[in-house]
Scaffold this motif. Structure first.
Motif, PDB file in Angstrom:
ATOM      1  N   UNK A  30       0.828  -1.192   0.000  1.00 17.83           N
ATOM      2  CA  UNK A  30       0.000   0.000   0.000  1.00 17.83           C
ATOM      3  C   UNK A  30       0.865   1.245   0.000  1.00 17.83           C
ATOM      4  N   UNK A  31       0.379   2.282   0.666  1.00 16.06           N
ATOM      5  CA  UNK A  31       1.101   3.544   0.752  1.00 16.06           C
ATOM      6  C   UNK A  31       1.397   3.864   2.207  1.00 16.06           C
ATOM      7  N   UNK A  32       2.377   4.722   2.415  1.00 11.09           N
ATOM      8  CA  UNK A  32       2.779   5.097   3.761  1.00 11.09           C
ATOM      9  C   UNK A  32       1.878   6.206   4.297  1.00 11.09           C
ATOM     10  N   UNK A 179      -3.837  -1.516  10.935  1.00 10.03           N
ATOM     11  CA  UNK A 179      -4.399  -1.337   9.600  1.00 10.03           C
ATOM     12  C   UNK A 179      -3.627  -0.316   8.771  1.00 10.03           C
ATOM     13  N   UNK A 180      -2.790   0.495   9.411  1.00 11.01           N
ATOM     14  CA  UNK A 180      -1.987   1.476   8.676  1.00 11.01           C
ATOM     15  C   UNK A 180      -0.852   0.827   7.894  1.00 11.01           C
ATOM     16  N   UNK A 181      -0.566  -0.433   8.182  1.00 11.93           N
ATOM     17  CA  UNK A 181       0.586  -1.110   7.578  1.00 11.93           C
ATOM     18  C   UNK A 181       0.512  -1.069   6.055  1.00 11.93           C
ATOM     19  N   UNK A 182       1.600  -0.658   5.393  1.00 14.03           N
ATOM     20  CA  UNK A 182       1.593  -0.572   3.927  1.00 14.03           C
ATOM     21  C   UNK A 182       1.949  -1.881   3.235  1.00 14.03           C
ATOM     22  N   UNK A 183       2.252  -2.924   4.005  1.00 14.53           N
ATOM     23  CA  UNK A 183       2.638  -4.200   3.421  1.00 14.53           C
ATOM     24  C   UNK A 183       2.977  -5.183   4.523  1.00 14.53           C
ATOM     25  N   UNK A 184       3.613  -6.279   4.160  1.00 13.47           N
ATOM     26  CA  UNK A 184       3.896  -7.338   5.117  1.00 13.47           C
ATOM     27  C   UNK A 184       4.866  -6.868   6.196  1.00 13.47           C
ATOM     28  N   UNK A 185       4.472  -7.065   7.453  1.00  7.32           N
ATOM     29  CA  UNK A 185       5.325  -6.700   8.567  1.00  7.32           C
ATOM     30  C   UNK A 185       6.406  -7.748   8.784  1.00  7.32           C
ATOM     31  N   UNK A 186       7.556  -7.283   9.227  1.00  5.88           N
ATOM     32  CA  UNK A 186       8.667  -8.183   9.522  1.00  5.88           C
ATOM     33  C   UNK A 186       9.024  -8.072  11.004  1.00  5.88           C
TER      34      UNK A 186
END
Length: 282
Positions: A30-32, A179-186
């Motif tokens: 997604x976007x930041x 839900x703000x995460x722009x992609x897969x968390x590490x």
């Protein structure tokens, strides 16, 4: 055998391809978003770990200059000297394709690890055993241990769903949306923040760190910051060291070259001197 196991795991993943670092191609980017606080991440030092083929999950221990690195390719937990990467000790992991590691402290000292082709949480105290079923399943990645309360915190991403889990040592858990995460968390690191618990999370495909504040019941997004690296290509583990009041972060540049950075965090809404006094009270 490791390669055959991984091929089998890929065959049963219908929606995407999971690489050797645990990155799932089915999870969209997604976007930041913009937060309410001015977050600054300053790189103080960088170093490599020549003995490590991978540097995924990270952890530290109070009163020690050792940094722990999860080297999934070698199926080892490695302890190295912070700042130099010189080896200290190793411990074999119970399974292949692990990502997160954290330790409980001080009582019943031991290690927890998860895996991205396993739905179990593993615990080491002289030998490895299955501690409980991981509530994040094989979608869990970075972990950290909250000594105050004895909780494991863990990132989870699947499709467009992103959350962090707070897990007690019996496997009881509560999850909180990110839900703000722009992609897969590490990676994930917990630390004392504003009289509450601060949680930083990282993302495979972005060098930005997202800051959350947990007050015991509610998780609030505070904002994001970037270390500002050139030629960034992947973000992995994260940990906080209370003795240095800094974070350690594993990442890749130029496609494949792996580094660890020591990073200082500041923000306009909370002076560093105040944060230090809060740390002493935590």
């Amino acid at each position: 055998m490791r390669y055959l196991i991984f091929l089998f795991s890929l065959a049963v993943i219908a929606l995407g391809w999971v690489d050797d670092d645990g990155r799932d191609s089915s999870i969209p980017q997604g976007t930041l978003p913009q937060g309410s606080d001015a977050i600054t991440l300053t790189v103080l030092n960088t170093f490599q770990v020549p003995s490590a083929g991978q540097m995924l999950g990270l952890d530290t221990q109070d009163g020690s200059d050792q940094l722990v690195v999860l080297d999934s390719n070698a199926e080892l937990i490695r302890a190295v000297v912070m700042g130099t990467g010189n080896p200290v000790w190793t411990n074999s992991t119970p399974i292949s394709y692990t990502f997160g590691c954290c330790h409980n402290w001080p009582a019943t000292y031991g290690w927890y690890v998860n895996g991205f082709i396993s739905s179990s949480m593993y615990y080491y105290s002289g030998s490895w055993n299955v501690a409980f079923t991981n509530p994040a399943g094989n979608g869990g990645r970075g972990m950290d241990f909250q000594n105050d309360g004895n909780y494991i915190w863990e990132t989870y991403s699947s499709g467009s769903t992103h959350r962090v889990y707070r897990i007690d040592e019996t496997g009881g858990n509560t999850s909180y949306s990110t839900s703000e995460a722009p992609g897969q968390m590490s990676g994930l690191a917990v630390f004392p923040y504003n009289g509450n618990l601060g949680i930083f999370v990282t993302f495979y495909d972005f060098q930005n760190w997202f800051l959350y504040e947990f007050d015991g019941s509610t998780l609030t997004f505070k904002g994001s910051g970037s270390p500002g690296l050139s030629n960034f290509s992947g973000s992995y583990g994260l940990t906080y060291h209370p003795d240095t009041n800094t974070f350690f972060w594993s990442y890749k540049v130029y496609g494949t070259i792996r580094w660890i950075a020591e990073v200082e965090f500041t923000e306009s809404a909370l002076e560093q001197s105040t944060w230090g006094s809060l740390k002493a009270q935590f």
